[in-house]
Design an enzyme around this catalytic site. Structure first.
Site, PDB file in Angstrom:
ATOM      1  N   PHE A  75      35.494  20.606  34.386  1.00  0.00           N
ATOM      2  CA  PHE A  75      36.284  20.599  33.144  1.00  0.00           C
ATOM      3  C   PHE A  75      35.153  21.273  32.168  1.00  0.00           C
ATOM      4  O   PHE A  75      34.249  20.440  31.766  1.00  0.00           O
ATOM      5  CB  PHE A  75      36.788  19.385  32.743  1.00  0.00           C
ATOM      6  CG  PHE A  75      37.738  19.341  31.703  1.00  0.00           C
ATOM      7  CD1 PHE A  75      39.031  20.143  31.623  1.00  0.00           C
ATOM      8  CD2 PHE A  75      37.448  18.592  30.422  1.00  0.00           C
ATOM      9  CE1 PHE A  75      39.838  20.205  30.659  1.00  0.00           C
ATOM     10  CE2 PHE A  75      38.292  18.687  29.621  1.00  0.00           C
ATOM     11  CZ  PHE A  75      39.317  19.586  29.584  1.00  0.00           C
ATOM     12  N   TYR A 241      22.033  -1.071  32.807  1.00  0.00           N
ATOM     13  CA  TYR A 241      22.526  -0.416  34.007  1.00  0.00           C
ATOM     14  C   TYR A 241      23.380  -1.312  34.994  1.00  0.00           C
ATOM     15  O   TYR A 241      24.553  -1.462  34.822  1.00  0.00           O
ATOM     16  CB  TYR A 241      21.598   0.581  34.651  1.00  0.00           C
ATOM     17  CG  TYR A 241      22.386   1.720  35.424  1.00  0.00           C
ATOM     18  CD1 TYR A 241      22.227   2.968  34.847  1.00  0.00           C
ATOM     19  CD2 TYR A 241      22.855   1.376  36.575  1.00  0.00           C
ATOM     20  CE1 TYR A 241      23.249   3.956  35.368  1.00  0.00           C
ATOM     21  CE2 TYR A 241      23.538   2.262  37.148  1.00  0.00           C
ATOM     22  CZ  TYR A 241      23.859   3.694  36.666  1.00  0.00           C
ATOM     23  OH  TYR A 241      24.774   4.451  37.318  1.00  0.00           O
TER      24      TYR A 241
END
EC number: 1.3.1.9
Length: 402
Positions: A75, A241
């Site tokens: 995209f 994370y």
């Protein structure tokens, strides 16, 4: 149009077409002289093919020994009279051009990877170009949002990912690339809605949906494999994370790989989560607190001669781990560890020593900031010695090209 780099914080707002081509060419040149992929897949679907690991995987499989034909889904923003469009647009364009010159099939599909419409387009392309079957599906999506399916339509209509800690606030440094400054930031913990949104956008849900769709369409070849990319990192990165929203999503991805592995056993295939090394990508520079670690890691691994970029990681994945061997090397959690050199104990000791000393006044000396920034610029087609950036670019060569 004269194209100059425009950076806002950690986001590039411009891309240079011929610089992007140079980036693709350098990756092609690398894999052609690297240890070749043996007994590799011939028909490959890459979901998220326009940059980072997805693009590198596509290049490695096409030019690095397997001679694969590929369908790539992404995209990207197309150029106009006044805007350059995104780097991924040019990566797709030039990859296709060079792959076709080499006699390979390279199909680019532009659109929302999460949509039903894109699934239908992909199945049609597999029928048209691959005689109805694929040998490998690579899931490499880094997105900020995902439209909810009709069955779950609610307000709001999108799930949104948020890179945040879970439970308590985390402080860390972010590097603003636009003015080369070190900024101390504190991230507040994610809400339940943000945790759920990140899980839905970045976890294994959509990967599993894709594989189910392809199984139902009878699009999987005998021996078909599927992989998705993950990261774990050392303790120093865990608060933002692995212990945060991204880690929660990646653990979901790992669990999905086990479920998919059972489904693909019916095809004598397999599904694997691949834990990659920390790298400069469009996605990773967004993660607060990760940049100082990347600077230290780059410096140490370059000094040791073990540094790899996306393309080196992908070529090694396919030639050393996934293909051409009787057994795929897995860890105790059934993960393929491409972060093996990053997590080398001596490497991590040296990285930790640098990080403990690193601050706003010395980060450019203690870490590889020059390499970090150059790599970021090159993601968008800048800072290649082979390109004359003073030359004007005729955008009409690229508008409405597929």
């Amino acid at each position: 149009m004269h194209i100059k780099p425009i950076i806002q914080g950690v986001v590039a707002r411009s891309a240079h077409p011929y610089g992007c081509e140079q980036a693709v060419l350098q990756q092609i040149q690398y894999v052609k002289q690297a240890n070749p992929i043996k007994s590799g897949p011939k028909r490959v679907l890459i979901l998220g093919a326009s940059s980072g690991f997805g693009l590198a995987a596509r290049i490695a499989l096409t030019f690095g020994g397997a001679q694969a034909d590929t369908i790539g889904v992404s995209f990207e923003r197309a150029p106009s009279e006044t805007q350059t469009g995104s780097a991924g647009y040019y990566n797709n364009l030039f990859f296709k051009q060079h792959a076709e010159q080499a006699g390979r099939i390279a199909v680019n599909l532009e659109g929302d990877v999460f949509s039903v419409d894109m699934r239908e387009q992909v199945i049609e392309a597999i029928e048209t170009y691959f005689e109805g079957e694929v040998d490998l599906i690579i899931y490499s999506i880094a997105s900020g949002m995902r439209r909810k399916p009709r069955s779950e339509k609610a307000d709001p209509e999108f799930w949104r990912s948020a890179i945040k800690p879970i439970g308590e606030a985390v402080s860390g440094a972010t590097l603003l690339l636009e003015n080369d400054t070190w900024i101390e930031t504190t991230l507040q913990p994610a809400s339940e809605e943000e945790i759920e949104g990140t899980l839905r956008v970045m976890g294994g849900d959509d990967w599993e949906n894709w594989i189910d769709t392809l199984i139902n369409a009878e699009s999987l070849a005998e021996g078909c494999k599927t992989i998705a990319f993950s990261y774990m990192g050392p303790d120093v990165t865990h608060p933002i994370y692995l212990d945060g929203t991204l880690g929660r999503a990646k653990i979901d991805l790992h669990q999905t790989s086990h479920a998919l592995n059972l489904k693909l056993a019916n095809f004598d295939g397999g599904a694997y989560a691949v834990v990659c090394k920390a790298l400069v990508t469009k996605a990773s520079v967004f993660i607060p607190g990760l940049s100082p670690y990347l600077l230290a890691l780059y410096q140490v691994m370059k000094n040791k001669g073990t540094h790899e970029g996306c393309i080196e990681q992908m070529q090694r994945l396919f030639s050393d781990k996934l293909y051409g061997h009787s057994r795929i090397p897995l860890d105790s959690e059934r993960l393929i560890r491409m972060d093996d050199w990053e997590m080398n104990p001596d490497t991590q000791v040296q990285v930790r020593e640098r990080l403990q000393q690193m601050n706003a006044s010395n980060f450019q000396q203690l870490g590889d900031y020059a390499g970090f920034k150059r790599e970021f610029m090159q993601l968008n087609g800048f800072e290649f010695d082979q390109i004359d950036y003073s030359q004007s670019v005729d955008m009409h060569n690229f508008i409405n090209k597929k």
